[in-house]
Motif scaffolding. Structure first.
Motif, PDB file in Angstrom:
ATOM      1  N   VAL A  13      50.149  41.567  29.046  1.00 57.30           N
ATOM      2  CA  VAL A  13      50.191  41.858  30.495  1.00 57.30           C
ATOM      3  C   VAL A  13      49.027  41.208  31.250  1.00 57.30           C
ATOM      4  O   VAL A  13      49.195  40.782  32.406  1.00 57.30           O
ATOM      5  CB  VAL A  13      50.201  43.398  30.720  1.00 57.30           C
ATOM      6  CG1 VAL A  13      50.071  43.741  32.201  1.00 57.30           C
ATOM      7  CG2 VAL A  13      51.486  44.003  30.154  1.00 57.30           C
ATOM      8  N   LEU A  14      47.857  41.109  30.609  1.00 57.81           N
ATOM      9  CA  LEU A  14      46.660  40.683  31.357  1.00 57.81           C
ATOM     10  C   LEU A  14      46.831  39.372  32.139  1.00 57.81           C
ATOM     11  O   LEU A  14      46.496  39.326  33.333  1.00 57.81           O
ATOM     12  CB  LEU A  14      45.445  40.617  30.424  1.00 57.81           C
ATOM     13  CG  LEU A  14      44.129  40.296  31.134  1.00 57.81           C
ATOM     14  CD1 LEU A  14      43.777  41.378  32.170  1.00 57.81           C
ATOM     15  CD2 LEU A  14      42.981  40.143  30.132  1.00 57.81           C
ATOM     16  N   THR A  27      53.241  36.997  23.054  1.00 63.27           N
ATOM     17  CA  THR A  27      53.010  36.610  24.453  1.00 63.27           C
ATOM     18  C   THR A  27      54.155  37.051  25.364  1.00 63.27           C
ATOM     19  O   THR A  27      54.263  36.592  26.489  1.00 63.27           O
ATOM     20  CB  THR A  27      52.803  35.082  24.576  1.00 63.27           C
ATOM     21  OG1 THR A  27      53.855  34.428  23.869  1.00 63.27           O
ATOM     22  CG2 THR A  27      51.466  34.648  23.999  1.00 63.27           C
ATOM     23  N   SER A  28      55.009  37.963  24.887  1.00 60.28           N
ATOM     24  CA  SER A  28      56.038  38.523  25.779  1.00 60.28           C
ATOM     25  C   SER A  28      56.261  39.995  25.445  1.00 60.28           C
ATOM     26  O   SER A  28      56.092  40.419  24.290  1.00 60.28           O
ATOM     27  CB  SER A  28      57.362  37.757  25.642  1.00 60.28           C
ATOM     28  OG  SER A  28      58.001  38.099  24.423  1.00 60.28           O
ATOM     29  N   LEU A  29      56.663  40.763  26.462  1.00 60.20           N
ATOM     30  CA  LEU A  29      56.966  42.181  26.231  1.00 60.20           C
ATOM     31  C   LEU A  29      58.259  42.307  25.422  1.00 60.20           C
ATOM     32  O   LEU A  29      58.438  43.267  24.681  1.00 60.20           O
ATOM     33  CB  LEU A  29      57.086  42.917  27.575  1.00 60.20           C
ATOM     34  CG  LEU A  29      55.777  43.013  28.365  1.00 60.20           C
ATOM     35  CD1 LEU A  29      56.026  43.635  29.743  1.00 60.20           C
ATOM     36  CD2 LEU A  29      54.741  43.839  27.597  1.00 60.20           C
ATOM     37  N   ALA A  73      58.587  41.590  39.699  1.00 58.97           N
ATOM     38  CA  ALA A  73      58.419  40.137  39.490  1.00 58.97           C
ATOM     39  C   ALA A  73      57.401  39.877  38.376  1.00 58.97           C
ATOM     40  O   ALA A  73      57.613  39.030  37.498  1.00 58.97           O
ATOM     41  CB  ALA A  73      57.975  39.480  40.795  1.00 58.97           C
ATOM     42  N   LEU A  74      56.296  40.634  38.422  1.00 57.08           N
ATOM     43  CA  LEU A  74      55.250  40.472  37.397  1.00 57.08           C
ATOM     44  C   LEU A  74      55.823  40.783  36.005  1.00 57.08           C
ATOM     45  O   LEU A  74      55.647  40.032  35.045  1.00 57.08           O
ATOM     46  CB  LEU A  74      54.099  41.425  37.759  1.00 57.08           C
ATOM     47  CG  LEU A  74      52.802  41.444  36.967  1.00 57.08           C
ATOM     48  CD1 LEU A  74      51.741  42.246  37.724  1.00 57.08           C
ATOM     49  CD2 LEU A  74      52.906  41.968  35.564  1.00 57.08           C
ATOM     50  N   LEU A  75      56.536  41.931  35.932  1.00 52.46           N
ATOM     51  CA  LEU A  75      57.043  42.378  34.622  1.00 52.46           C
ATOM     52  C   LEU A  75      58.124  41.449  34.078  1.00 52.46           C
ATOM     53  O   LEU A  75      58.238  41.263  32.869  1.00 52.46           O
ATOM     54  CB  LEU A  75      57.584  43.814  34.739  1.00 52.46           C
ATOM     55  CG  LEU A  75      56.501  44.898  34.819  1.00 52.46           C
ATOM     56  CD1 LEU A  75      57.094  46.225  35.277  1.00 52.46           C
ATOM     57  CD2 LEU A  75      55.809  45.081  33.467  1.00 52.46           C
ATOM     58  N   GLY A  83      58.044  36.112  28.817  1.00 55.46           N
ATOM     59  CA  GLY A  83      57.041  35.204  28.269  1.00 55.46           C
ATOM     60  C   GLY A  83      56.931  33.911  29.069  1.00 55.46           C
ATOM     61  O   GLY A  83      56.404  32.914  28.562  1.00 55.46           O
ATOM     62  N   GLU A  84      57.411  33.947  30.325  1.00 54.74           N
ATOM     63  CA  GLU A  84      57.220  32.772  31.211  1.00 54.74           C
ATOM     64  C   GLU A  84      55.734  32.614  31.508  1.00 54.74           C
ATOM     65  O   GLU A  84      54.988  33.601  31.446  1.00 54.74           O
ATOM     66  CB  GLU A  84      57.882  33.035  32.569  1.00 54.74           C
ATOM     67  CG  GLU A  84      59.339  32.707  32.671  1.00 54.74           C
ATOM     68  CD  GLU A  84      59.849  33.186  34.026  1.00 54.74           C
ATOM     69  OE1 GLU A  84      59.451  32.609  35.047  1.00 54.74           O
ATOM     70  OE2 GLU A  84      60.620  34.156  34.045  1.00 54.74           O
TER      71      GLU A  84
END
Ligand code: NAD
Length: 356
Positions: free
Chosen positions: A262-263, A306-308, A343-345, A351-352
């Motif tokens: 997330v950071l 690097t992705s949720l 948009a952030l999530l 992982g964009e």
């Protein structure tokens, strides 16, 4: 930022820093007037706990090797009973944030002063924050009494810290330092410490991934943990931590890995509101391409997800998480609303690259 008003109440333990420093533990206990010390560890670090008891010699009252994640109240009750039975007058907590957390609970509830010997980079030993978990619910608070009296940082104790825990606890620490640079209670001293903490970790972590048993690099990483821990103890957190808490609390995503994913996106979200803080983070990361992308590259270099999506989150949960996180937001430099968080999530989920 240099002329902004601030209030700062520094609360810091004595620090004994250096490889092999554990050998000074009896001297440090004596300095505090402790005569019957209860040593705390997790079951996995019981042998280390026993070694501390040996080093304490006649000042050791016993070892409680039952520390557990999130400081369950049952564990605290068992440790308190053991401390009372042994007539303990203080503790040495050797281990990561979970063990330090148990020491804090004993300081808070039984008035036992603590010496902390951290073996991860969580940084809890530098904060007055405590947490207790009862029936699955975590209560947290701040109390000056839980701050260790002394912290012994000995790099030799972290030589076998697994790569995953090394990277994850370091990224967690970096997240605190980064948000500390734009916190509403930021000040020039803590900001300088935050920048240096990020700088030390950024320089050390890739090298450490290649040479995990290098004692000098382990020492550098402990310095990063110490610096970032000071920031954690003296500043509030923003949208990044809010999202991590919601993702952990509602979906059960793993704490430290979630921070790593997330950071970069949280920093990109805040970038338009706090360009100077982002510039300082980028400079500390040694990044020409901006802080968010440098953090993605660092996490990738360390083998972190690097992705949720890779952490098991379903795409359908994005709206619900954004809703929760925007309802009671933490103080944040850019106003937080549901659409912005969606948009952030979305980017973090797929992982964009981050938006800035
Ligand atoms: P941890 O303490 O849960 O340790 C993880 C595992 O690693 C444990 O099994 C432990 O025995 C093992 N371990 C620790 N050091 C080792 C070493 N050197 N070699 C091999 N194994 C080792 O993990 P953590 O990341 O240090 O701490 C996380 C916890 O700390 C979370 O619960 C978090 O909420 C809390 N925390 C609190 C604060 C605060 O200020 N109160 C700050 C940061 C973290």
């Amino acid at each position: 930022m240099s002329t902004a008003a601030f209030t700062l109440d520094l609360a810091l333990p004595r620090v004994v820093f250096g490889a092999g420093g554990l050998a000074r533990i009896a001297e440090e206990a004596e300095r505090l007037g402790l005569r019957r010390v209860l040593v705390l560890s997790t079951p996995g670090q019981a042998a280390l706990g026993a070694r501390v008891a040996d080093l304490l010699g006649s000042r050791a009252a016993g070892v409680f090797a039952g520390a557990a994640m999130h400081v369950p109240v049952e564990t605290v009750a068992a440790a308190t009973a053991r401390a009372a039975r042994l007539g303990a007058d203080g503790t040495v907590a050797i281990g990561g944030g979970s063990t330090t957390g148990l020491g804090k609970a004993l300081a808070l509830q039984a008035g036992l002063p603590m010496v902390a010997v951290p073996t991860t980079y969580a940084g809890s030993e530098m904060t007055t924050m405590w947490g207790l978990t009862e029936a699955g619910a975590k209560r947290t608070g701040r109390d000056a009494s839980v701050l260790p009296k002394t912290v012994v940082y000995d790099a030799e104790l972290s030589l076998d810290l697994p790569a995953g825990t090394t990277a994850a606890s370091a990224l967690n620490a970096i997240a605190h330092a980064a948000e500390g640079l734009y916190a509403p209670d930021a000040n020039p001293l803590v900001a300088a410490i935050a920048e240096e903490g990020v700088r030390v970790f950024a320089r050390t972590l890739p090298a450490l991934a290649d040479a995990p048993r290098d004692v000098a690099l382990r020492g550098d990483a402990l310095q990063g943990a110490w610096l970032c821990g000071i920031v954690m103890g003296h500043s509030t957190v923003g949208v990044h931590h809010k999202l991590c808490h919601v993702l952990g609390g509602t979906l059960g995503l793993p704490h430290a890995e979630t921070h790593a994913v997330v950071l970069p996106h949280a920093l990109a979200f805040n970038a338009p509101a706090v360009p100077e803080a982002l510039r300082r983070i980028a400079s500390a990361l040694g990044a020409g391409d901006g802080a968010p992308r440098a953090l993605v590259a660092l996490a990738g270099r360390l083998g972190l997800p690097t992705s949720l999506r890779a952490l098991g989150m379903e795409e359908a949960d994005i709206g619900r998480v954004a809703e929760f996180a925007s309802k009671a937001p933490y103080p944040n430099p850019r106003p937080v609303d549901r659409d912005g968080l969606v948009a952030l999530l979305r980017r973090a989920w797929s992982g964009e690259p981050p938006a800035a």
